[in-house]
Write an enzyme that holds these catalytic residues in place. Structure first.
Site, PDB file in Angstrom:
ATOM      1  N   LYS A 204     -16.428  47.158  10.962  1.00  0.00           N
ATOM      2  CA  LYS A 204     -15.197  47.876  10.607  1.00  0.00           C
ATOM      3  C   LYS A 204     -14.764  47.506   9.189  1.00  0.00           C
ATOM      4  CE  LYS A 204     -10.419  48.492  11.998  1.00  0.00           C
ATOM      5  NZ  LYS A 204      -9.381  48.292  12.991  1.00  0.00           N
ATOM      6  N   GLU A 210     -20.812  36.970   9.509  1.00  0.00           N
ATOM      7  CA  GLU A 210     -22.043  37.028  10.312  1.00  0.00           C
ATOM      8  C   GLU A 210     -22.842  38.290   9.977  1.00  0.00           C
ATOM      9  OE1 GLU A 210     -19.002  36.460  11.437  1.00  0.00           O
ATOM     10  OE2 GLU A 210     -18.982  34.981  13.075  1.00  0.00           O
ATOM     11  N   GLU A 350      -9.445  38.973  23.803  1.00  0.00           N
ATOM     12  CA  GLU A 350      -9.019  39.129  22.404  1.00  0.00           C
ATOM     13  C   GLU A 350      -7.759  39.999  22.339  1.00  0.00           C
ATOM     14  OE1 GLU A 350     -11.944  38.959  18.939  1.00  0.00           O
ATOM     15  OE2 GLU A 350     -11.348  41.054  18.824  1.00  0.00           O
ATOM     16  N   HIS A 381     -26.512  32.888  43.409  1.00  0.00           N
ATOM     17  CA  HIS A 381     -27.383  31.709  43.401  1.00  0.00           C
ATOM     18  C   HIS A 381     -27.031  30.776  42.257  1.00  0.00           C
ATOM     19  CE1 HIS A 381     -29.871  33.357  46.605  1.00  0.00           C
ATOM     20  NE2 HIS A 381     -29.548  34.531  46.058  1.00  0.00           N
TER      21      HIS A 381
HETATM   22  O1  F6P Z   1     -13.484  38.819  16.452  1.00  0.00           O
HETATM   23  C1  F6P Z   1     -12.636  39.283  15.423  1.00  0.00           C
HETATM   24  C2  F6P Z   1     -13.052  40.657  14.993  1.00  0.00           C
HETATM   25  O2  F6P Z   1     -12.178  41.079  14.007  1.00  0.00           O
HETATM   26  C3  F6P Z   1     -13.106  41.671  16.134  1.00  0.00           C
HETATM   27  O3  F6P Z   1     -11.894  42.182  16.482  1.00  0.00           O
HETATM   28  C4  F6P Z   1     -14.093  42.637  15.613  1.00  0.00           C
HETATM   29  O4  F6P Z   1     -14.581  43.459  16.624  1.00  0.00           O
HETATM   30  C5  F6P Z   1     -15.131  41.716  15.032  1.00  0.00           C
HETATM   31  O5  F6P Z   1     -14.371  40.666  14.443  1.00  0.00           O
HETATM   32  C6  F6P Z   1     -16.055  42.329  14.024  1.00  0.00           C
HETATM   33  O6  F6P Z   1     -15.369  42.848  12.922  1.00  0.00           O
HETATM   34  P1  F6P Z   1     -16.026  43.895  11.952  1.00  0.00           P
HETATM   35  O7  F6P Z   1     -16.376  45.110  12.745  1.00  0.00           O
HETATM   36  O8  F6P Z   1     -15.002  44.167  10.897  1.00  0.00           O
HETATM   37  O9  F6P Z   1     -17.276  43.287  11.381  1.00  0.00           O
END
Ligand code: F6P
Length: 548
Positions: A204, A210, A350, A381
């Site tokens: 988003k 990451e 969340e 199990h």
């Molecule tokens: O975990 C925090 C968060 O902002 C989530 O709400 C979101 O889905 C995720 O990180 C990934 O964010 P982005 O789509 O901006 O990479």
């Protein structure tokens, strides 16, 4: 808490107090109509909550919470595109993403033309991939799609791709990479070829550490094999931040947009669903949207007693705020729904893992319980022992389908028998006297039976709900996920919290950014607490005797 809500809350506290000590077994014995009294149907779905520790009085009082908190008013605000995510000044209009026709307004504009334009772009793109018209840099068609994203940009499409395994396109394999640990990306890259792989970078914000690290490593892998010019044929992006997408080197034609009024964990229905579209085809994705929309309509119109999301929300509030349960186990008797608990962990925890109300005051009640779970029968199990005899309250949510999605003779009836047997056992339990008598009847000596009976007795009275769907198809999956979204919303209204922000996640991100230079050795550890400094030092200089 408004005075109406406080009154309803206090009445429920009194009801919980007076029902203490009443066993589910006795409630069933006292009322042969309990199942029909405490179950709801919607189309060909059944929600059986007769094994919850409720009476008609409890349900009436819980229905009072719905009115007192003004759930209908909040539904209207959501539908009108008001900024109900008040800490970020944003609307929460994920319902628009599955709305078929008619305007949905946001900031004075109808969002539907843009929603449909983006869906159209996804349909055309999937057609090109599936029709083998979209070619990689060497002219070969795409056989593997790797979605790189995390949280809401991963869990929804990943879970739905597994859930709809029976509907998969035969020529395309879809993989998901989320973890910053290089093992995640490296493991997937080892199974695919640069010439035939398409990367979908889903974020988003297009700034998430990451995802950006995994995207950069994937780009490096591709460029190393095919050269810089290949990026245009092997990378597409999904984001609200098209400027950052362009900076990464992805052409605008290969960028799929969505909007800030779509929360990350509510984004499966947007272009974030692109890998799912590639996995199961656009027509199935359309069915998913139609199922979610059908649940939206039900949620908007049904009174609380018939409202599936409403009933699930109220029952959990009863269990956690009045009966003291601090968790809920989601137990799908469906291998295909195996990732549903993980998806719901983000959606529910969340969204509603908050303690400050909409007025900025600390709440004096608990909010989202810990959600966990695993596909049945595997869980039987592993952890069911604790649910049966561990002495903790674990409200359980069983999900089963009347018909299997993969029909191997002999499997499905046994699966259903296990599901229903577990809810029966958890409800009924087995008293010491029943166990002693059964052991004696099996030929055991009285002494031996008396010795073993305590170990082989079960307290029961463990509340559960069973949701029975006709089958797991795109339409029912869409409705199921929308059911949980609205359940979360109802709870947020009653707890008076904002389910659409996630400030708690930010702090850890900030500290990780501050620590990185210390780990890289370019900043000093002076300001750190002794534990954090000790851990960093132990990574850089392993303790003596280590084998690094
Ligand atoms: O975990 C925090 C968060 O902002 C989530 O709400 C979101 O889905 C995720 O990180 C990934 O964010 P982005 O789509 O901006 O990479």
């Amino acid at each position: 808490m408004n005075p109406l809500l406080r009154n309803a809350w206090q009445a429920l506290s009194r009801a919980a107090e007076s029902g203490r000590g009443v066993h589910l077994r006795d409630l069933f014995a006292a009322d042969s109509q309990r199942f029909s009294r405490f179950s709801v149907t919607w189309n060909d779905w059944l929600l059986d909550y007769s094994k919850q520790r409720v009476t008609q009085e409890t349900m009436a009082l819980l229905g009072g919470l719905w009115q007192a908190a003004d759930v209908p008013g909040w539904i209207a605000r959501m539908r009108a595109g008001e900024p109900i995510n008040h800490t970020e000044g944003r609307a929460a209009l994920h319902i628009a993403l599955r709305h078929p026709t008619g305007p949905i307004m946001h900031a004075g504009q109808d969002v539907m033309p843009a929603v449909h334009a983006e869906l159209d772009k996804m349909r055309r793109f999937a057609g090109e991939i599936h029709g083998r018209h979209w070619r990689g840099a060497t002219g070969e068609p795409i056989s593997d799609v790797v979605n790189i994203g995390i949280g809401g940009s991963d869990l929804g499409p990943r879970m739905a791709t597994q859930a709809l395994a029976a509907f998969r396109h035969p020529d395309i394999r879809v993989h998901y990479v989320a973890n910053l640990d290089g093992a995640d990306l490296a493991t997937v890259l080892a199974t695919v070829q640069p010439r035939t792989t398409l990367f979908v970078i889903a974020s988003k914000t297009f700034t998430t550490q990451e995802t950006m690290q995994n995207a950069a490593s994937a780009r490096h892998w591709l460029v190393h094999a095919l050269g810089e010019a290949a990026v245009a044929r092997h990378f597409v992006a999904v984001s609200t931040n098209l400027a950052e997408v362009a900076r990464f080197g992805i052409e605008p034609a290969n960028a799929f947009a969505f909007w800030d009024w779509v929360g990350g964990r509510y984004s499966l229905w947007s272009a974030i669903g692109l890998p799912l579209v590639l996995a199961v085809g656009f027509d199935n994705f359309r069915q998913l949207l139609a199922g979610a929309h059908a649940m939206d309509e039900h949620f908007f119109a049904a009174p609380p007693a018939q409202n599936l999301p409403g009933q699930l929300a109220l029952l959990e509030i009863w269990n956690s705020n009045f009966l003291g349960a601090d968790n809920r186990a989601v137990l799908p008797y469906s291998q295909s729904l195996g990732l549903l608990p993980r998806y719901l962990q983000q959606l529910e925890m969340e969204s509603n893992g908050k303690q400050i109300d909409r007025q900025g005051q600390a709440l004096d009640c608990a909010t989202a319980p810990v959600l966990w779970g695993e596909a049945g029968t595997n869980g039987q199990h592993a952890f069911y022992q604790l649910i049966h005899q561990g002495g903790r309250q674990v409200p359980c949510e069983f999900i089963a389908c009347r018909r299997p999605d993969f029909d191997l003779p002999g499997h499905h009836e046994k699966l259903l028998a296990n599901c229903f047997a577990q809810s029966e056992a958890l409800m009924r339990g087995k008293t010491l006297a029943e166990t002693t008598a059964a052991l004696a009847a099996s030929g055991m000596s009285a002494d031996q039976a008396a010795f073993l009976a305590p170990y082989r007795s079960f307290p029961g009275n463990q509340p559960s709900t069973t949701l029975l769907l006709p089958r797991l198809d795109p339409h029912n999956l869409g409705a199921l996920l929308a059911l949980y979204e609205h359940k979360v919303f109802v709870q947020s209204v009653i707890w008076d919290i904002n389910p659409f922000d996630q400030w708690g996640v930010e702090y850890g991100k900030q500290l990780a950014n501050r620590l990185l230079p210390v780990i890289l050795g370019t900043a000093s550890a002076d300001q750190l607490d002794s534990s954090t400094a000790g851990l960093v030092a132990a990574c850089r200089n392993p303790p003596r005797g280590g084998r690094d």
